[in-house]
Design a protein around this motif. Sequence first.
Motif, PDB file in Angstrom:
ATOM      1  N   PRO A 180      -6.608 -18.882  -1.785  1.00 28.89           N
ATOM      2  CA  PRO A 180      -5.949 -18.917  -3.096  1.00 28.89           C
ATOM      3  C   PRO A 180      -5.336 -20.281  -3.411  1.00 28.89           C
ATOM      4  O   PRO A 180      -5.298 -20.685  -4.577  1.00 28.89           O
ATOM      5  CB  PRO A 180      -4.854 -17.847  -2.968  1.00 28.89           C
ATOM      6  N   SER A 181      -4.881 -21.009  -2.405  1.00 28.42           N
ATOM      7  CA  SER A 181      -4.289 -22.331  -2.683  1.00 28.42           C
ATOM      8  C   SER A 181      -5.320 -23.270  -3.303  1.00 28.42           C
ATOM      9  O   SER A 181      -4.963 -24.195  -4.025  1.00 28.42           O
ATOM     10  CB  SER A 181      -3.774 -22.974  -1.399  1.00 28.42           C
ATOM     11  N   ALA A 182      -6.589 -23.054  -3.003  1.00 31.21           N
ATOM     12  CA  ALA A 182      -7.634 -23.944  -3.514  1.00 31.21           C
ATOM     13  C   ALA A 182      -8.323 -23.377  -4.751  1.00 31.21           C
ATOM     14  O   ALA A 182      -9.348 -23.907  -5.180  1.00 31.21           O
ATOM     15  CB  ALA A 182      -8.673 -24.192  -2.423  1.00 31.21           C
ATOM     16  N   ALA A 183      -7.738 -22.326  -5.354  1.00 34.79           N
ATOM     17  CA  ALA A 183      -8.380 -21.732  -6.533  1.00 34.79           C
ATOM     18  C   ALA A 183      -8.406 -22.745  -7.674  1.00 34.79           C
ATOM     19  O   ALA A 183      -7.538 -23.620  -7.764  1.00 34.79           O
ATOM     20  CB  ALA A 183      -7.624 -20.470  -6.956  1.00 34.79           C
ATOM     21  N   HIS A 184      -9.393 -22.624  -8.535  1.00 33.68           N
ATOM     22  CA  HIS A 184      -9.549 -23.508  -9.680  1.00 33.68           C
ATOM     23  C   HIS A 184      -8.277 -23.511 -10.531  1.00 33.68           C
ATOM     24  O   HIS A 184      -7.714 -22.460 -10.751  1.00 33.68           O
ATOM     25  CB  HIS A 184     -10.731 -22.999 -10.509  1.00 33.68           C
ATOM     26  N   PRO A 185      -7.706 -24.615 -10.985  1.00 33.42           N
ATOM     27  CA  PRO A 185      -8.283 -25.962 -10.935  1.00 33.42           C
ATOM     28  C   PRO A 185      -7.859 -26.790  -9.714  1.00 33.42           C
ATOM     29  O   PRO A 185      -8.228 -27.952  -9.617  1.00 33.42           O
ATOM     30  CB  PRO A 185      -7.734 -26.592 -12.209  1.00 33.42           C
ATOM     31  N   ASN A 186      -7.077 -26.248  -8.833  1.00 33.47           N
ATOM     32  CA  ASN A 186      -6.737 -26.878  -7.551  1.00 33.47           C
ATOM     33  C   ASN A 186      -6.209 -28.316  -7.693  1.00 33.47           C
ATOM     34  O   ASN A 186      -6.788 -29.260  -7.130  1.00 33.47           O
ATOM     35  CB  ASN A 186      -7.972 -26.847  -6.637  1.00 33.47           C
ATOM     36  N   PRO A 187      -5.104 -28.527  -8.398  1.00 32.52           N
ATOM     37  CA  PRO A 187      -4.602 -29.897  -8.612  1.00 32.52           C
ATOM     38  C   PRO A 187      -4.144 -30.580  -7.332  1.00 32.52           C
ATOM     39  O   PRO A 187      -4.144 -31.818  -7.255  1.00 32.52           O
ATOM     40  CB  PRO A 187      -3.412 -29.699  -9.568  1.00 32.52           C
ATOM     41  N   ALA A 188      -3.745 -29.807  -6.312  1.00 30.89           N
ATOM     42  CA  ALA A 188      -3.251 -30.422  -5.078  1.00 30.89           C
ATOM     43  C   ALA A 188      -4.383 -30.753  -4.102  1.00 30.89           C
ATOM     44  O   ALA A 188      -4.134 -31.263  -3.015  1.00 30.89           O
ATOM     45  CB  ALA A 188      -2.235 -29.500  -4.404  1.00 30.89           C
ATOM     46  N   GLY A 189      -5.611 -30.460  -4.493  1.00 30.41           N
ATOM     47  CA  GLY A 189      -6.745 -30.772  -3.606  1.00 30.41           C
ATOM     48  C   GLY A 189      -6.700 -29.976  -2.315  1.00 30.41           C
ATOM     49  O   GLY A 189      -6.998 -30.508  -1.243  1.00 30.41           O
ATOM     50  N   ALA A 190      -6.323 -28.689  -2.404  1.00 26.86           N
ATOM     51  CA  ALA A 190      -6.220 -27.864  -1.189  1.00 26.86           C
ATOM     52  C   ALA A 190      -7.587 -27.666  -0.546  1.00 26.86           C
ATOM     53  O   ALA A 190      -8.573 -27.409  -1.236  1.00 26.86           O
ATOM     54  CB  ALA A 190      -5.616 -26.508  -1.561  1.00 26.86           C
ATOM     55  N   LYS A 191      -7.617 -27.801   0.777  1.00 23.49           N
ATOM     56  CA  LYS A 191      -8.879 -27.621   1.521  1.00 23.49           C
ATOM     57  C   LYS A 191      -8.621 -26.847   2.796  1.00 23.49           C
ATOM     58  O   LYS A 191      -7.490 -26.840   3.314  1.00 23.49           O
ATOM     59  CB  LYS A 191      -9.459 -28.989   1.917  1.00 23.49           C
ATOM     60  N   GLY A 192      -9.672 -26.262   3.323  1.00 22.41           N
ATOM     61  CA  GLY A 192      -9.573 -25.634   4.636  1.00 22.41           C
ATOM     62  C   GLY A 192      -9.460 -26.713   5.708  1.00 22.41           C
ATOM     63  O   GLY A 192      -9.926 -27.839   5.515  1.00 22.41           O
ATOM     64  N   VAL A 193      -8.842 -26.350   6.831  1.00 19.90           N
ATOM     65  CA  VAL A 193      -8.606 -27.331   7.898  1.00 19.90           C
ATOM     66  C   VAL A 193      -9.910 -27.959   8.382  1.00 19.90           C
ATOM     67  O   VAL A 193      -9.995 -29.167   8.613  1.00 19.90           O
ATOM     68  CB  VAL A 193      -7.840 -26.659   9.066  1.00 19.90           C
ATOM     69  N   TRP A 194     -10.948 -27.125   8.522  1.00 23.46           N
ATOM     70  CA  TRP A 194     -12.195 -27.678   9.095  1.00 23.46           C
ATOM     71  C   TRP A 194     -12.884 -28.682   8.173  1.00 23.46           C
ATOM     72  O   TRP A 194     -13.748 -29.413   8.598  1.00 23.46           O
ATOM     73  CB  TRP A 194     -13.141 -26.559   9.540  1.00 23.46           C
ATOM     74  N   GLU A 195     -12.461 -28.715   6.893  1.00 18.29           N
ATOM     75  CA  GLU A 195     -13.032 -29.719   5.992  1.00 18.29           C
ATOM     76  C   GLU A 195     -12.345 -31.065   6.162  1.00 18.29           C
ATOM     77  O   GLU A 195     -12.787 -32.080   5.646  1.00 18.29           O
ATOM     78  CB  GLU A 195     -12.855 -29.286   4.533  1.00 18.29           C
ATOM     79  N   VAL A 196     -11.221 -31.055   6.861  1.00 14.06           N
ATOM     80  CA  VAL A 196     -10.393 -32.259   6.944  1.00 14.06           C
ATOM     81  C   VAL A 196     -10.441 -32.894   8.334  1.00 14.06           C
ATOM     82  O   VAL A 196     -10.508 -34.114   8.466  1.00 14.06           O
ATOM     83  CB  VAL A 196      -8.924 -31.907   6.566  1.00 14.06           C
ATOM     84  N   VAL A 197     -10.406 -32.071   9.367  1.00 14.01           N
ATOM     85  CA  VAL A 197     -10.378 -32.652  10.719  1.00 14.01           C
ATOM     86  C   VAL A 197     -11.789 -32.761  11.284  1.00 14.01           C
ATOM     87  O   VAL A 197     -12.653 -31.948  10.979  1.00 14.01           O
ATOM     88  CB  VAL A 197      -9.488 -31.829  11.688  1.00 14.01           C
ATOM     89  N   ASN A 198     -11.953 -33.745  12.105  1.00 14.56           N
ATOM     90  CA  ASN A 198     -13.284 -34.013  12.623  1.00 14.56           C
ATOM     91  C   ASN A 198     -13.453 -33.406  14.018  1.00 14.56           C
ATOM     92  O   ASN A 198     -13.576 -34.123  15.007  1.00 14.56           O
ATOM     93  CB  ASN A 198     -13.474 -35.531  12.668  1.00 14.56           C
ATOM     94  N   ARG A 199     -13.372 -32.065  14.075  1.00 15.81           N
ATOM     95  CA  ARG A 199     -13.525 -31.398  15.365  1.00 15.81           C
ATOM     96  C   ARG A 199     -13.746 -29.902  15.121  1.00 15.81           C
ATOM     97  O   ARG A 199     -13.649 -29.434  13.992  1.00 15.81           O
ATOM     98  CB  ARG A 199     -12.284 -31.600  16.237  1.00 15.81           C
ATOM     99  N   GLN A 200     -13.999 -29.156  16.194  1.00 17.92           N
ATOM    100  CA  GLN A 200     -14.229 -27.718  16.006  1.00 17.92           C
ATOM    101  C   GLN A 200     -12.927 -27.006  15.618  1.00 17.92           C
ATOM    102  O   GLN A 200     -11.868 -27.279  16.194  1.00 17.92           O
ATOM    103  CB  GLN A 200     -14.746 -27.086  17.297  1.00 17.92           C
ATOM    104  N   VAL A 201     -13.027 -26.137  14.623  1.00 20.57           N
ATOM    105  CA  VAL A 201     -11.889 -25.304  14.218  1.00 20.57           C
ATOM    106  C   VAL A 201     -12.366 -23.859  14.256  1.00 20.57           C
ATOM    107  O   VAL A 201     -13.447 -23.552  13.747  1.00 20.57           O
ATOM    108  CB  VAL A 201     -11.422 -25.664  12.797  1.00 20.57           C
ATOM    109  N   ILE A 202     -11.585 -22.980  14.876  1.00 20.90           N
ATOM    110  CA  ILE A 202     -11.953 -21.563  14.894  1.00 20.90           C
ATOM    111  C   ILE A 202     -11.304 -20.912  13.676  1.00 20.90           C
ATOM    112  O   ILE A 202     -10.083 -20.989  13.506  1.00 20.90           O
ATOM    113  CB  ILE A 202     -11.468 -20.895  16.197  1.00 20.90           C
ATOM    114  N   ASN A 203     -12.103 -20.321  12.815  1.00 24.25           N
ATOM    115  CA  ASN A 203     -11.593 -19.760  11.566  1.00 24.25           C
ATOM    116  C   ASN A 203     -11.389 -18.250  11.663  1.00 24.25           C
ATOM    117  O   ASN A 203     -12.329 -17.513  11.961  1.00 24.25           O
ATOM    118  CB  ASN A 203     -12.571 -20.049  10.421  1.00 24.25           C
TER     119      ASN A 203
END
Length: 410
Positions: free
Chosen positions: A159-182
């Motif tokens: 929900p934090s990343a719902a349209h129009p998403n002004p804060a640029g919310a992303k899931g952790v795995w989109e940001v860190v360069n390593r394995q993330v268990i979701n």
Amino acid sequence: MLSRREFIHLCMSTAVGMSLTEYLIPIMHNAIAQSKTNKAPVIWLELGSCTGNSVSLENAVNPTLEQLLSEILDVRYHWLLNVANGEDATKALEETLEKEAGKFWLVVEGSVMTADNGRYNEVFLRNGNMVTGLDAIMDIAAKAKYVISVGDCAAFGGPSAAHPNPAGAKGVWEVVNRQVINIPGCPAHPDWMTGTFSHLLFYGVPELDSYNRPLMFFGKTIHDLCQRRQQFEDGIFADFPGGEGCLFRVGCKGPVTHADCPLRQWNHYVNWPVKAGAPCIGCASPNFPDGMMPFYNHLPDIQTPFTALNVKKIGAAMVALGTGGVATHFAVGIYKKRIHKHYVDGTKPLEVSEPETLEQAKKELEELTKQKNALLAKTRKLEANHPVRHRKWWRRKLAEIFQGKDKNED
Ligand code: SF4
Ligand code: SF4
């Protein structure tokens, strides 16, 4: 001590009225007492979220969160549970980073706000300066043994990343360069969290799908496990939430959502939305919420070479053809591929989900071909049994349905 196989079986077979954590805590307690494993040092970071996943975990009963914290996890930092505050609390975090580097687990709740260098979300104080969630995650994730995202926001933006998403919310795995268990869900079920933590402690990383979700909890769709499934197959659909019948027409997203809610249930294993008469809104899906809205509208029409079929027509057509089971599986397979292309009303859709892996795409294609062939074979058999009468009746029935002459149409 359970073998890994027995453990997975236990996780997957948890049934109504049974608490997974109830089974796991004594097992883990004994293992720790016999020094077979150690409690895991945990840093629990909350980024952009409503704290729903911590609250979900706090709702765990028998055993309580208290038992989980004292017997399984060694939580060194948790925004809600810290005894200290301000820089004193940050000190505990920093000590863990230093002394347990490469050993501690990072559990993340909430999405990473990436706009304006993360300034929409500041999470703790260090040397008099507020640290953004973005900086914290980049720094801490690199030093952790495991990074675990709990809840749909941390996993996929939610929900934090719902349209129009002004804060640029992303899931952790989109940001860190390593394995993330979701571990998605809005919130994540307590069992999904404790089960995954236990697996990590005893056996390491569980088997994951291509969205990095543990297969032991997210391997099947809600629809596969649903108590109203037979009504879907029989074309019996509820006209309003709370009504009798499958809730597909009133928006159920069970066919496109992977989670075991029908088996596991919520609120201490008492109930779950569909059992209570509300459609599943797909909160464990990577496309939640934008790709699942409007929540109370049914999934998109299925385009056929002749026309668009809505769910009522699908039900009627399948009953008319006497091929409900086979054909509805086939139809569901088709719309799974089409949902994000067609379902755009009132929301900005996320990108079309590609098949998760080549192997999975191949498997799905084989399955669809098998189902299509079964459908054709059945139709041919029907035609052979009743060549003239059946064909005429079949054509008339299809014409009624496709041309909107169905008396029961919406
Ligand atoms: S569409 Fe929803 S209510 Fe109907 S069978 Fe599937 S999961 Fe159950
Ligand atoms: S039933 Fe659907 S909406 Fe409800 S918790 Fe499960 S996945 Fe989420």
